[in-house]
Scaffold this active site. Structure first.
Site, PDB file in Angstrom:
ATOM      1  N   GLY A   1      33.235 -10.222  37.591  1.00 34.93           N
ATOM      2  CA  GLY A   1      32.575  -8.508  36.455  1.00 34.93           C
ATOM      3  C   GLY A   1      34.301  -7.040  36.504  1.00 34.93           C
TER       4      GLY A   1
ATOM      5  N   GLY B   1      34.442  -3.948  34.523  1.00 29.98           N
ATOM      6  CA  GLY B   1      34.336  -2.146  33.743  1.00 29.98           C
ATOM      7  C   GLY B   1      35.157  -1.257  33.696  1.00 29.98           C
TER       8      GLY B   1
ATOM      9  CE1 TYR C   1      37.030  -3.238  37.843  1.00 27.66           C
ATOM     10  CE2 TYR C   1      34.948  -1.782  37.647  1.00 27.66           C
ATOM     11  CZ  TYR C   1      35.398  -2.759  37.517  1.00 27.66           C
ATOM     12  OH  TYR C   1      34.796  -3.754  38.245  1.00 27.66           O
ATOM     13  N   GLY C   2      39.022  -1.813  35.138  1.00 25.22           N
ATOM     14  CA  GLY C   2      39.442  -3.157  35.061  1.00 25.22           C
ATOM     15  C   GLY C   2      38.429  -4.151  35.192  1.00 25.22           C
ATOM     16  CE  LYS C   3      41.536  -8.266  34.437  1.00 22.04           C
ATOM     17  NZ  LYS C   3      41.882  -9.536  33.407  1.00 22.04           N
ATOM     18  CB  VAL C   4      36.089  -7.796  40.420  1.00 23.37           C
ATOM     19  CG1 VAL C   4      36.153  -8.001  42.446  1.00 23.37           C
ATOM     20  CG2 VAL C   4      35.796  -5.952  40.870  1.00 23.37           C
TER      21      VAL C   4
ATOM     22  CE  LYS D   1      37.241  -1.030  41.476  1.00 25.91           C
ATOM     23  NZ  LYS D   1      36.056  -0.363  42.452  1.00 25.91           N
TER      24      LYS D   1
ATOM     25  CG  ASP E   1      28.774   4.477  40.149  1.00 24.43           C
ATOM     26  OD1 ASP E   1      27.376   4.567  39.416  1.00 24.43           O
ATOM     27  OD2 ASP E   1      29.556   3.665  40.058  1.00 24.43           O
TER      28      ASP E   1
END
Length: 317
Positions: A43, A45, A47-50, A65, A157
């Site tokens: 994923g 977003g 914020y960054g990625k997973v 994460k 969220d």
């Protein structure tokens, strides 16, 4: 850091501050590939990625994460990691491993893998999901929220993307992503945008105003999530007066007539409409706890015959 949590539950605030202090002292710099073999990206977003990664020493597959330093202050990373660890003892909250470090570009921490994806991945537009599956999911989400709320935390969220599936039939699901989680009693600012999950008391704030954080915000989002999962449609675009669908729902709630539902609520059984009134009470003080949804599990949630009006679908919300 203390400014994030100083107004919240005192005991939990002290616990988090201590944990954050210890975590920051033990933060080490290393490259991800020093200890992990990276596979596919799970994923991404703001914020960054997973990434999926296999730990070279244990052989265990984990979700990494990776939060870009350019977009994530160190305080935010420590707060999210420590909140995630504090909550991960609950069976319906994603497990956070004792693995955290930073690289030249990212802050990183490791969590358990959810092998069956997330709730969003199994929801069909304008259809939703099978009612029996949702009735397995909903009490597990409610249990996770109840656990958080009893410890003075508000998720902020709640949405299908943050509900992870440990199996494809939703026998075991887990709540994830605590990047926005803060302690009850913290002041949060007004938002410049809103989505269907945003509670009306937050939508109506003027620029510069603040709202005292309360679990009822999560309960509202949970109610919207259940409706969306049940129908594959949103009940409204936003909980604001200019949204006619929301305005109709608010007026229906005031009239207190379960039988005479607005068009969008005719696909919900009469028995379940009261459940949504409780979760989506316009007055936040009247909203019930998420766990109260278990009172309605024995009742039908979908109406036997429903209309199919044109309604908004989720678009990366």
């Amino acid at each position: 850091m203390a400014a994030h949590i100083k107004e919240g539950n005192k005991n939990m605030a002290k616990h988090l501050l201590h944990l954050i202090s210890e975590t920051s002292k033990n933060l080490k710099m290393m490259e991800v590939t020093d200890h992990f073999e990276l596979f596919l990206e799970l994923g991404t977003g703001s914020y960054g990625k997973v990434h999926m990664g296999k730990h070279k020493h244990s052989g265990q597959t984990m979700a990494l994460k990776m939060m870009a330093k350019k977009k994530t202050p160190g305080d935010n990373f420590f707060l999210e990691y420590c909140i995630s660890q504090t909550l991960s003892c609950h069976q319906n909250i994603i497990l956070t491993h004792d693995i955290f470090f930073h690289t030249s570009m990212d802050f990183v921490f490791a969590q358990e893998m959810a092998p069956a994806g997330n709730l969003q991945s199994i929801l069909k537009p304008k259809v939703g999901m099978q009612e029996d599956m949702l009735k397995r999911c909903a009490p597990q989400i409610a249990s996770a929220l109840d656990f958080m709320h009893n410890r003075g935390m508000v998720h902020r969220d709640i949405k299908p993307n943050n509900i992870l599936l440990m199996d494809a039939e939703c026998h075991w699901i887990k709540l994830a992503d605590f990047g926005l989680t803060r302690l009850q009693g913290t002041y949060v600012p007004s938002v410049s945008w809103y989505k269907p999950y945003t509670a009306p008391e937050l939508c109506c704030l003027r620029p510069g105003e603040q709202l005292l954080l309360h679990p009822s915000l999560d309960v509202w989002a949970f109610g919207v999530l259940v409706y969306f999962a049940l129908s594959g449609l949103f009940p409204w675009y936003g909980a604001v007066r200019r949204d006619q669908d929301y305005k109709g729902f608010a007026w229906w709630q005031v009239k207190r007539d379960l039988e005479k539902a607005p068009e969008k609520w005719k696909n919900i059984s009469v028995e379940a409409r009261e459940m949504f009134w409780e979760l989506l009470a316009i007055n936040a003080c009247e909203r019930r706890s998420a766990i109260d949804i278990v009172k309605y599990l024995h009742l039908p949630w979908k109406a036997e015959a429903s209309s199919d009006p044109k309604q908004p679908e989720e678009k990366n919300l």
